[in-house]
Design a protein around this motif. Structure first.
Motif, short mmCIF file in Angstrom:
data_model
loop_
_atom_site.label_atom_id
_atom_site.label_comp_id
_atom_site.label_asym_id
_atom_site.label_seq_id
_atom_site.Cartn_x
_atom_site.Cartn_y
_atom_site.Cartn_z
N ALA A 1 0.84 -1.21 0.00
CA ALA A 1 0.00 0.00 0.00
C ALA A 1 0.87 1.26 0.00
CB ALA A 1 -0.93 0.00 1.21
N TRP A 2 1.98 1.24 0.73
CA TRP A 2 2.85 2.40 0.80
C TRP A 2 3.42 2.74 -0.59
CZ3 TRP A 2 3.78 6.72 2.88
CH2 TRP A 2 5.01 7.34 2.76
N LYS B 1 12.63 12.86 -3.44
CA LYS B 1 11.36 13.09 -2.73
C LYS B 1 10.80 11.80 -2.16
CE LYS B 1 9.84 17.11 -5.40
NZ LYS B 1 8.86 17.60 -6.40
N LYS B 2 10.88 10.73 -2.92
CA LYS B 2 10.36 9.45 -2.44
C LYS B 2 11.22 8.90 -1.31
CE LYS B 2 7.64 8.23 -6.42
NZ LYS B 2 7.26 7.20 -7.37
N ASP C 1 10.02 7.86 2.41
CA ASP C 1 10.28 6.55 3.00
C ASP C 1 11.02 6.64 4.32
OD1 ASP C 1 9.03 4.56 1.65
OD2 ASP C 1 10.84 3.64 0.88
N VAL C 2 12.00 7.52 4.42
CA VAL C 2 12.72 7.69 5.68
C VAL C 2 11.74 8.18 6.75
CG1 VAL C 2 14.50 9.04 6.87
CG2 VAL C 2 15.00 7.97 4.67
N GLY C 3 10.81 9.03 6.35
CA GLY C 3 9.83 9.53 7.30
C GLY C 3 8.89 8.45 7.81
N VAL C 4 8.62 7.45 7.00
CA VAL C 4 7.68 6.40 7.40
C VAL C 4 8.40 5.20 8.03
CG1 VAL C 4 7.52 4.99 5.29
CG2 VAL C 4 5.49 5.38 6.66
N ALA C 5 9.72 5.15 7.98
CA ALA C 5 10.47 4.01 8.53
C ALA C 5 10.11 3.71 9.99
CB ALA C 5 11.97 4.25 8.38
N PRO C 6 9.96 4.72 10.86
CA PRO C 6 9.57 4.40 12.25
C PRO C 6 8.22 3.67 12.35
CG PRO C 6 10.49 6.60 12.16
CD PRO C 6 10.31 6.14 10.73
N HIS D 1 18.48 2.38 17.87
CA HIS D 1 19.18 1.34 17.10
C HIS D 1 18.47 1.12 15.76
CE1 HIS D 1 21.83 0.24 20.40
NE2 HIS D 1 20.78 0.32 21.19
N LEU D 2 17.15 1.04 15.82
CA LEU D 2 16.36 0.84 14.61
C LEU D 2 16.45 2.05 13.67
CD1 LEU D 2 13.26 -0.67 16.38
CD2 LEU D 2 14.75 -1.89 14.79
N PHE D 3 16.36 3.23 14.24
CA PHE D 3 16.39 4.45 13.43
C PHE D 3 17.73 4.62 12.73
CE2 PHE D 3 16.34 9.14 12.83
CZ PHE D 3 15.24 9.19 11.99
N LEU D 4 18.83 4.34 13.44
CA LEU D 4 20.15 4.43 12.82
C LEU D 4 20.32 3.38 11.72
CD1 LEU D 4 22.36 5.17 15.95
CD2 LEU D 4 21.73 6.76 14.10
N LEU D 5 19.80 2.19 11.95
CA LEU D 5 19.81 1.16 10.91
C LEU D 5 19.04 1.64 9.69
CD1 LEU D 5 20.35 -1.74 9.87
CD2 LEU D 5 18.27 -2.44 11.10
#
Length: 187
Positions: free
Chosen positions: A67-68, A87-88, A92-97, A128-132
């Motif tokens: 869906a994303w 832009k994409k 994607d980085v914004g939705v990673a969390p 840890h997740l965010f840095l990954l």
């Protein structure tokens, strides 16, 4: 010729959600299994239930990812190919969390933890997740959006996800990550 038609039908719009979901389940399963093999000591038993829970998360993450990308591809990103890719990537980085929190909390819930404990685990492991995510996804997504057609995006990401899932499984199941604050309160 038959194999080519079969593969082509799997990536057609008609079956793409199913293909992406099955691929997500498979890559989550393989990533966790690989992580267990890499990090196991002699005598450590393979945890099939853990791998099963990780696989089950693909039933949520596969449709979410599908869906994303459908949403991203549906928006009219204007500009050069490079600008569109950038832009994409930012999106994607914004939705990673959201994706990592779904994985960590979903796994914790499948382990029988409460919602509060699941969210607490995510908070402990967030950095840890965010840095990954920051170190991996921008270059991966640049290649994804710059060079690949939409029908192959989720499959490409799922191939990269095999390595990512090994790291994700390690972070999820490493009980020492983020526990500095909780060990202080226990002592």
């Amino acid at each position: 010729m038959v194999v080519r038609r079969w593969i082509s039908s799997l990536f057609s719009t008609r079956f793409l959600l199913y293909t992406n979901t099955i691929t997500s389940c498979t890559m989550l399963c393989a990533g966790d299994a690989l992580q267990q093999v890499i990090s196991s000591d002699e005598g450590t038993k393979f945890d099939r239930d853990r791998t099963g829970r990780m696989t089950a998360m693909g039933l949520i993450l596969g449709p979410m990812t599908h869906a994303w990308y459908k949403l991203l591809d549906g928006y009219a990103f204007r500009g050069s190919r490079t600008l569109v890719a950038v832009k994409k990537i930012v999106c994607d980085v914004g939705v990673a969390p959201l994706f990592s929190s779904t994985t960590i909390t979903g796994m914790a819930l499948l382990e029988g933890k409460s919602v509060s404990a699941a969210m607490g685990e995510y908070r402990q492991k967030f950095w840890h997740l965010f840095l990954l995510d920051l170190s991996l996804w921008p270059p991966v997504q640049f290649l994804n959006f710059f060079f690949l057609p939409p029908s192959f995006r989720v499959v490409y990401v799922n191939c990269v996800v095999l390595a990512y899932n090994c790291c994700l499984s390690y972070i999820k199941h490493n009980h020492t990550l983020g526990d500095a604050s909780s060990s202080e309160t226990k002592g």
